[in-house]
Structure formats: structure tokens, C-alpha cells
Design a protein around this motif. Structure first.
Motif, PDB file in Angstrom:
ATOM      1  N   GLU A 141      38.771 -69.433  37.972  1.00  0.00           N
ATOM      2  CA  GLU A 141      38.354 -68.882  37.159  1.00  0.00           C
ATOM      3  C   GLU A 141      37.384 -67.939  37.223  1.00  0.00           C
ATOM      4  O   GLU A 141      37.536 -66.320  36.681  1.00  0.00           O
ATOM      5  N   MET A 142      36.428 -68.414  37.749  1.00  0.00           N
ATOM      6  CA  MET A 142      35.590 -67.918  37.640  1.00  0.00           C
ATOM      7  C   MET A 142      35.236 -66.674  39.099  1.00  0.00           C
ATOM      8  O   MET A 142      34.661 -65.739  38.100  1.00  0.00           O
ATOM      9  N   ALA A 143      35.228 -67.007  39.773  1.00  0.00           N
ATOM     10  CA  ALA A 143      36.040 -66.647  40.901  1.00  0.00           C
ATOM     11  C   ALA A 143      36.870 -64.802  40.786  1.00  0.00           C
ATOM     12  O   ALA A 143      36.669 -63.306  41.092  1.00  0.00           O
ATOM     13  N   ARG A 144      38.288 -65.419  39.789  1.00  0.00           N
ATOM     14  CA  ARG A 144      38.613 -63.822  39.318  1.00  0.00           C
ATOM     15  C   ARG A 144      37.816 -63.210  38.153  1.00  0.00           C
ATOM     16  O   ARG A 144      37.818 -61.996  37.834  1.00  0.00           O
ATOM     17  N   ASP A 145      37.343 -63.953  37.044  1.00  0.00           N
ATOM     18  CA  ASP A 145      36.416 -63.035  36.713  1.00  0.00           C
ATOM     19  C   ASP A 145      35.104 -62.467  37.010  1.00  0.00           C
ATOM     20  O   ASP A 145      34.813 -60.952  36.506  1.00  0.00           O
ATOM     21  N   ALA A 146      34.591 -62.437  38.108  1.00  0.00           N
ATOM     22  CA  ALA A 146      33.731 -61.886  39.212  1.00  0.00           C
ATOM     23  C   ALA A 146      33.986 -61.010  39.294  1.00  0.00           C
ATOM     24  O   ALA A 146      33.499 -59.791  40.166  1.00  0.00           O
ATOM     25  N   VAL A 197      30.828 -61.360  30.088  1.00  0.00           N
ATOM     26  CA  VAL A 197      28.978 -62.323  30.037  1.00  0.00           C
ATOM     27  C   VAL A 197      29.109 -62.984  28.558  1.00  0.00           C
ATOM     28  O   VAL A 197      28.312 -64.657  28.776  1.00  0.00           O
ATOM     29  N   ASP A 198      29.270 -62.734  27.740  1.00  0.00           N
ATOM     30  CA  ASP A 198      30.254 -63.638  26.459  1.00  0.00           C
ATOM     31  C   ASP A 198      31.097 -65.490  26.727  1.00  0.00           C
ATOM     32  O   ASP A 198      30.266 -65.962  26.449  1.00  0.00           O
ATOM     33  N   LYS A 199      31.662 -64.750  27.886  1.00  0.00           N
ATOM     34  CA  LYS A 199      32.462 -66.140  28.018  1.00  0.00           C
ATOM     35  C   LYS A 199      31.989 -67.248  28.628  1.00  0.00           C
ATOM     36  O   LYS A 199      32.007 -68.549  28.700  1.00  0.00           O
ATOM     37  N   TYR A 200      30.706 -66.425  29.170  1.00  0.00           N
ATOM     38  CA  TYR A 200      29.609 -67.437  30.218  1.00  0.00           C
ATOM     39  C   TYR A 200      28.186 -68.086  29.726  1.00  0.00           C
ATOM     40  O   TYR A 200      27.443 -68.457  30.436  1.00  0.00           O
ATOM     41  N   TYR A 209      19.712 -64.396  34.504  1.00  0.00           N
ATOM     42  CA  TYR A 209      20.800 -63.757  35.003  1.00  0.00           C
ATOM     43  C   TYR A 209      21.608 -63.318  34.144  1.00  0.00           C
ATOM     44  O   TYR A 209      21.987 -64.700  33.169  1.00  0.00           O
ATOM     45  N   LEU A 210      22.045 -62.177  33.792  1.00  0.00           N
ATOM     46  CA  LEU A 210      23.388 -62.066  33.057  1.00  0.00           C
ATOM     47  C   LEU A 210      25.029 -63.308  33.360  1.00  0.00           C
ATOM     48  O   LEU A 210      25.582 -63.116  32.506  1.00  0.00           O
ATOM     49  N   LEU A 211      25.017 -63.038  34.496  1.00  0.00           N
ATOM     50  CA  LEU A 211      26.257 -63.676  35.221  1.00  0.00           C
ATOM     51  C   LEU A 211      25.722 -65.018  35.561  1.00  0.00           C
ATOM     52  O   LEU A 211      24.291 -65.100  35.823  1.00  0.00           O
ATOM     53  N   PRO A 212      26.813 -66.039  35.921  1.00  0.00           N
ATOM     54  CA  PRO A 212      25.751 -67.889  35.978  1.00  0.00           C
ATOM     55  C   PRO A 212      25.945 -68.235  37.607  1.00  0.00           C
ATOM     56  O   PRO A 212      25.662 -69.496  37.646  1.00  0.00           O
ATOM     57  N   PHE A 213      26.115 -67.007  37.953  1.00  0.00           N
ATOM     58  CA  PHE A 213      26.116 -67.596  39.913  1.00  0.00           C
ATOM     59  C   PHE A 213      24.723 -67.867  40.662  1.00  0.00           C
ATOM     60  O   PHE A 213      24.507 -68.897  41.365  1.00  0.00           O
TER      61      PHE A 213
END
Length: 318
Positions: A141-146, A197-200, A209-213
Motif C-alpha cells: 500500500e505504501m509503494a502504491r501511494d509512493a 500526506v494525511d494518511k501517513y 520529512y513530509l512522507l514516511p520513507f
């Protein structure tokens, strides 16, 4: 500390010195390129070093043959290693460590055209709505969102996506410097971007960081800034490898013909923009292409609002 000139005339030692400098200067991605090239050339030489002055046309042609016939890499990968090796050699020549013999003149160091990687907007829409049809693991799911975020952000590369900071988002625009070219780009913030962004948000609460990677694992001691840089580099490359793996699995799960990568997202955005009659000049500007001087001059008249409208048009189609 001065280097011993005798040892600096060794290719392996000189490349290791350049790698250390790149790490010290924070050029982690370039450093990884030099490390990969050094590793490849070591394998070709079976671990036996070579002095810089002995690098001649025959040696480099033999390395190219090794890359094609033994390592079995494609022409672009072979060219990549040879270009890094050539840059190393030229730096050594500039330092007076070797005489210029032009050993790379008979090998291929260009960039071959690759097949089209774009997927149609129907596939992008399918990816966006997968929850209702396919059970995804959290990492898939995270890969899809990326992938979707890259598409939303006009085909942004993973290195730029992973390093986006919360401070880059202000006054309704995302501002960042494209790592590949150093070009400053601004993208109007759209609803679809905010949803991801809200999801994570819970995973990035204590992160810049804006995203959780790249979350987790960093030392907060300011005296260990270099350790933090090395840790960020490690986190990034681990995240990049995970992303590639899970995107590949995801693509297979939903029956996409060919590998699903973030580069596919970039091609797909450009193709979708073209299919929606966005001009080629606007697409080029949106993608951050600036390698051709004539193109740069031509694109200076394009208004940022026109590019943002083009992106909104593409996102509305999915």
C-alpha cells in the motif's frame, strides 16, 4: 592529510579517496554511483588493482566486453559504469597522476533510447482504487501511494520524493530542488496530494520529512551530523530497494504488463499530459528538463500557472 602519491596512482585507492570526499560533501547519491562502479571494476579485475597510467584503450575495451558478456548488463548500465570510470580517470589526469591517453574513445558512453514505460490513466485510476478490489499488505500500500504521489507531483523521482520536507510546503505550493539537475521547481498543492500526506501523518509526526520513507533511526545529537547523513543515506537506499520490490509485486498482482516503477509514473504523467493536449513545451518545463540550452530559452516564457493547470487536468482524469 596529504595522500601518498604512490598509492594515489592506484585506481582502487584513488576511487576510494573520491568516494570519501563525496561522502564528506554530502553527495550521497553520487557517492553510491562511484561505489557501484568501483565494485564492478574490482570484479572485472578479480580484485587486482591497476595503476592509473596503465589504463589504456585495451583495458577499457576489455572491461566493456566483460560488462556485456559476463556481467550481462544492458548498454545503458555499461555506459553508466564507463562514464563514472572516465570521470575518475579525467580527475586523475587533472591532478597529474596520469597522462591523458583517451582510453575511453572506443567504447560506448552514450544513452540508448529505452522502450516506452507509460501506463494509461485507466491503470493509474485502478491503482488509486485498489482497496475495494485487492487486499494489499501495508508495504504494498505504501509503494502504491509512493507511485501515486510521484504521478501527482509530475513524475517526481523517488530520491526527491523521499527527501521532501514539511517546510517545503508553504502557501499552497510545494517547492523543491530536483536532485538530478539542481533545478528549482514549484508545484501547486492539490487535494490528492494532501490525502496521501494525511494518511501517513502519524508516522511523520516527529519527522522533518513530509512522507514516511526516511523516518526512524536518526541520532538527535547535533555533534553527530555526519552520522545522521550516513544514516539518512542508509535509510534512503533501503527504502528505495523496498519500494522497487513491492512495486514489482504490486504490478504482478494486478496484472500490469511490465515492471511497475516510479519511472513508469514519470512517463505516465508525461503521456497523460500529452493525451490531454498539453503542449510539449509545458510538459518539458513541468518535468524539469533543462539539459538543452535552446529548450531552456524557449521554455522561459511558460507561466507556472499554466503548468499547474496542466497538472490539475491530468489528476482530474483519474
Amino acid at each position: 592529510m596529504a595522500r601518498n602519491k604512490k598509492t594515489s596512482e592506484s585506481l582502487f585507492v584513488y576511487m576510494s579517496h573520491l568516494i570519501s570526499l563525496l561522502m564528506k560533501n554530502g553527495q550521497h547519491r553520487t557517492m553510491q554511483h562511484y561505489k557501484a562502479t568501483l565494485g564492478s571494476f574490482r570484479r572485472f579485475r578479480a580484485g587486482k588493482d591497476i595503476v592509473l597510467k596503465d589504463i589504456d584503450t585495451e583495458e577499457i575495451q576489455s572491461y566493456e566486453a566483460y560488462l556485456r558478456n559476463v556481467a550481462k548488463v544492458c548498454s545503458n548500465t555499461s555506459s553508466f559504469y564507463l562514464r563514472i570510470l572516465r570521470a575518475t580517470y579525467n580527475k586523475a589526469v587533472e591532478k597529474g597522476l596520469a597522462a591523458q591517453q583517451r582510453p575511453f574513445r572506443n567504447v560506448y558512453t552514450g544513452i540508448a533510447k529505452t522502450r516506452k514505460r507509460a501506463v494509461p490513466t485507466e491503470v493509474i485510476s485502478q491503482l488509486r482504487h485498489l482497496e475495494s478490489t485487492v487486499r494489499l499488505t501495508p508495504r504494498q500500500e505504501m509503494a502504491r501511494d509512493a507511485f501515486l504521489m510521484s504521478f501527482y507531483l509530475r513524475g517526481m523521482s523517488f530520491i526527491d520524493l523521499a527527501h521532501l520536507r514539511k517546510s517545503d510546503l508553504r502557501n499552497g505550493y510545494l517547492h523543491y530542488v530536483r536532485s538530478k539537475t539542481g533545478q528549482r521547481l514549484s508545484i501547486r498543492w492539490e487535494r490528492q496530494m494532501q490525502e496521501i500526506v494525511d494518511k501517513y501523518r502519524s508516522q511523520t509526526q516527529s519527522s522533518p520529512y513530509l512522507l514516511p520513507f526516511l523516518t526512524g533511526g536518526r541520532c538527535e545529537d547535533r555533534n553527530k551530523a555526519m552520522d545522521n547523513e550516513q544514516e539518512d543515506s542508509r535509510l534512503y537506499h533501503n527504502a528505495e530497494a523496498r519500494m522497487a520490490y513491492h512495486l514489482k509485486r504490486l504490478g504482478a498482482k494486478i496484472g500490469i504488463n511490465g515492471k511497475l516503477t516510479l519511472y513508469v509514473a514519470r512517463h505516465s504523467w508525461a503521456t497523460a499530459a500529452r493525451d490531454h493536449h498539453v503542449s510539449l513545451s509545458v510538459i518539458s518545463e513541468a518535468l524539469g528538463h533543462n539539459s538543452e540550452t535552446t529548450t531552456q530559452i524557449y521554455l522561459r516564457s511558460i507561466q507556472t500557472s499554466e503548468i499547474d493547470d496542466a497538472n490539475a487536468k491530468v489528476l482530474a482524469a483519474i
